[in-house]
Design an enzyme around this catalytic site. Structure first.
Site, short mmCIF file in Angstrom:
data_model
loop_
_atom_site.label_atom_id
_atom_site.label_comp_id
_atom_site.label_asym_id
_atom_site.label_seq_id
_atom_site.Cartn_x
_atom_site.Cartn_y
_atom_site.Cartn_z
N TRP A 102 0.81 -1.22 -0.01
CA TRP A 102 -0.02 -0.06 -0.06
C TRP A 102 0.95 1.30 0.18
CZ3 TRP A 102 -4.54 -0.47 -2.05
CH2 TRP A 102 -5.05 -1.78 -1.80
N ASP A 170 -1.28 6.58 6.36
CA ASP A 170 -2.43 5.78 5.95
C ASP A 170 -2.57 4.83 7.18
OD1 ASP A 170 -4.23 3.89 5.06
OD2 ASP A 170 -2.85 3.33 3.24
N LYS A 194 -12.07 -1.66 6.90
CA LYS A 194 -11.22 -2.54 7.46
C LYS A 194 -11.62 -2.50 8.92
CE LYS A 194 -8.57 -3.00 4.01
NZ LYS A 194 -7.61 -2.14 3.62
C1 LIG Z 1 -7.01 -1.84 1.96
C2 LIG Z 1 -5.94 -0.60 2.18
C3 LIG Z 1 -5.91 0.43 1.20
C4 LIG Z 1 -6.97 0.73 0.32
O1 LIG Z 1 -8.10 0.81 0.76
P1 LIG Z 1 -9.36 1.12 -0.23
O2 LIG Z 1 -10.16 1.79 0.70
O3 LIG Z 1 -9.78 0.20 -1.18
O4 LIG Z 1 -8.76 2.25 -1.36
C5 LIG Z 1 -4.98 1.36 1.37
N1 LIG Z 1 -3.88 1.35 2.42
C6 LIG Z 1 -3.99 0.31 3.34
C7 LIG Z 1 -3.10 0.38 4.35
C8 LIG Z 1 -4.94 -0.55 3.10
O5 LIG Z 1 -5.26 -1.79 4.14
#
Ligand SMILES: *Cc1c(COP(=O)(O)O)cnc(C)c1O
Length: 356
Positions: A102, A170, A194
């Site tokens: 990511w 993030d 998540k």
């Molecule tokens: C799942 C995830 C993403 C992508 O998320 P989306 O909402 O599907 O764009 C980005 N960063 C991390 C750390 C993730 O676990």
């Protein structure tokens, strides 16, 4: 027999929240309307939005004077673009820590923007089993971007790097499940699916100082424009924000982030302690970098991994297949995974080991 969902996202939600959603689905608080039908301009939704914003800041221990929460769409992935568009306005130079898939996606998207220099200042390559330190940075970066928890690799920052430039995070996969000094961030974001709500909602919490000046970015990519309209520049995801508010309430009732961090340590220790003494299962992640929320592991043999995943599913332990980039298995133990779920997985691994 209860079943447990170990998926990395969309992921398990707290049972009491699902029950409340079901109970009030047909008539939201006597309005005569379902939450799925109510207007984003209604008083009922306005109350939900304010409640979710306040709960979020309380859980993060951030002051409403300094930080503004936004409830957006486009996933964490759209933030890979919105963050540099909005924040890389002084030096046009940004620093990224590469700690996994990511982070790399964030770097790739930033590199698509013209006129922006994107420096990878540290990397966990080639194995991605550790969290490398961030070196001292030049001061002419608009920000340093980190991924606090690497959902696929199973690593996480135990402590935030001491950044001498604004810090952006993030937090998608350990959001509100691991304790950090959230005030160290100038901006943090997380895809809600998540840990917080169904897919279709992205949380951004940004220092209010970035929202003061209007910019000429397209409105839907523009934090000040979105903040001015309380995230409702277009029709916001009403249902997702409603569920997020219920999950945030549930998180407060559990004792907040510190309590969830402790509980997530207890759950993940069950699995890590088992892996450390197992003669069949193993994890590649360096102990000092272990994630509390995503645990990749393997038996070392693809056919045996496949048998484990299949037998586990038959026993009610669902979605244990690892990400295609690393293979094997992955157990995601987010906030809503009960201790009993982690225990059931540990016991099943033990049983499988004996049988093989
Ligand atoms: C799942 C995830 C993403 C992508 O998320 P989306 O909402 O599907 O764009 C980005 N960063 C991390 C750390 C993730 O676990």
């Amino acid at each position: 027999m209860p079943s447990y969902n170990f998926a990395a996202g969309p992921a398990t939600l707290p049972q009491p929240v699902l029950e409340q959603v079901q109970a009030e689905l047909l008539d939201y608080h006597g309005t005569g309307l379902s939450i799925l039908e109510i207007s984003h301009r209604s008083a009922a939704f306005e109350a939900i939005y304010q409640s979710a914003s306040q709960r979020l800041l309380r859980l993060l221990k951030l002051s409403a004077a300094d930080y503004t929460p936004l409830f957006l769409q486009g996933g964490a992935t759209l933030q890979f673009t919105m963050v540099p568009l909005n924040l890389a306005t002084t030096h046009h130079r940004v620093a990224y820590a590469d700690t996994g898939h990511w982070s790399q996606r964030a770097i790739e998207e930033a590199r698509r923007l013209p006129g922006l220099t994107v420096d990878v200042v540290t990397t966990a390559a080639p194995d991605y089993t550790t969290i490398p330190p961030v070196p001292a940075l030049a001061t002419d970066y608009d920000y340093l971007h980190i991924t606090t928890n690497n959902t696929i690799m199973g690593t996480a920052y135990q402590q935030l790097p001491k950044a001498t430039v604004p810090l952006v995070g993030d937090l998608s996969s350990n959001f509100l499940g691991q304790e950090y000094d959230f005030a160290a961030f100038d901006l943090l974001y997380a895809g809600a699916q998540k840990n917080l709500a169904p897919a279709g909602l992205t949380i951004v919490v940004v220092k209010t100082k970035y929202l003061r000046e209007a910019t000429d970015l397209p409105s839907m990519l523009n934090y000040p424009a979105l903040a001015k309209k309380e995230s409702a520049l277009n029709t916001p995801p009403v249902f997702q924000i409603y569920v997020a508010d219920l999950v945030l309430k549930w998180l407060e009732e559990q004792g907040g982030v510190a309590a969830l961090d402790a509980e997530n340590r207890r759950k993940s220790a069950l699995i890590y302690d088992f892996l450390d003494q197992s003669r069949l299962f193993s994890s590649r992640v360096a102990p000092a970098a272990r994630s509390l929320t995503n645990i990749p592991f393997t038996t070392g043999a693809p056919a045996r991994d496949a048998a484990f995943i299949k037998e586990a599913a038959a026993a009610g332990l669902l979605n244990l297949k690892g990400h295609r980039l690393v293979g094997g298995m992955r157990a995601s133990l987010y906030n809503a995974m009960p201790y009993a779920g982690a225990l059931a997985l540990r016991d099943f691994m033990h049983q499988f080991e004996h049988a093989h």
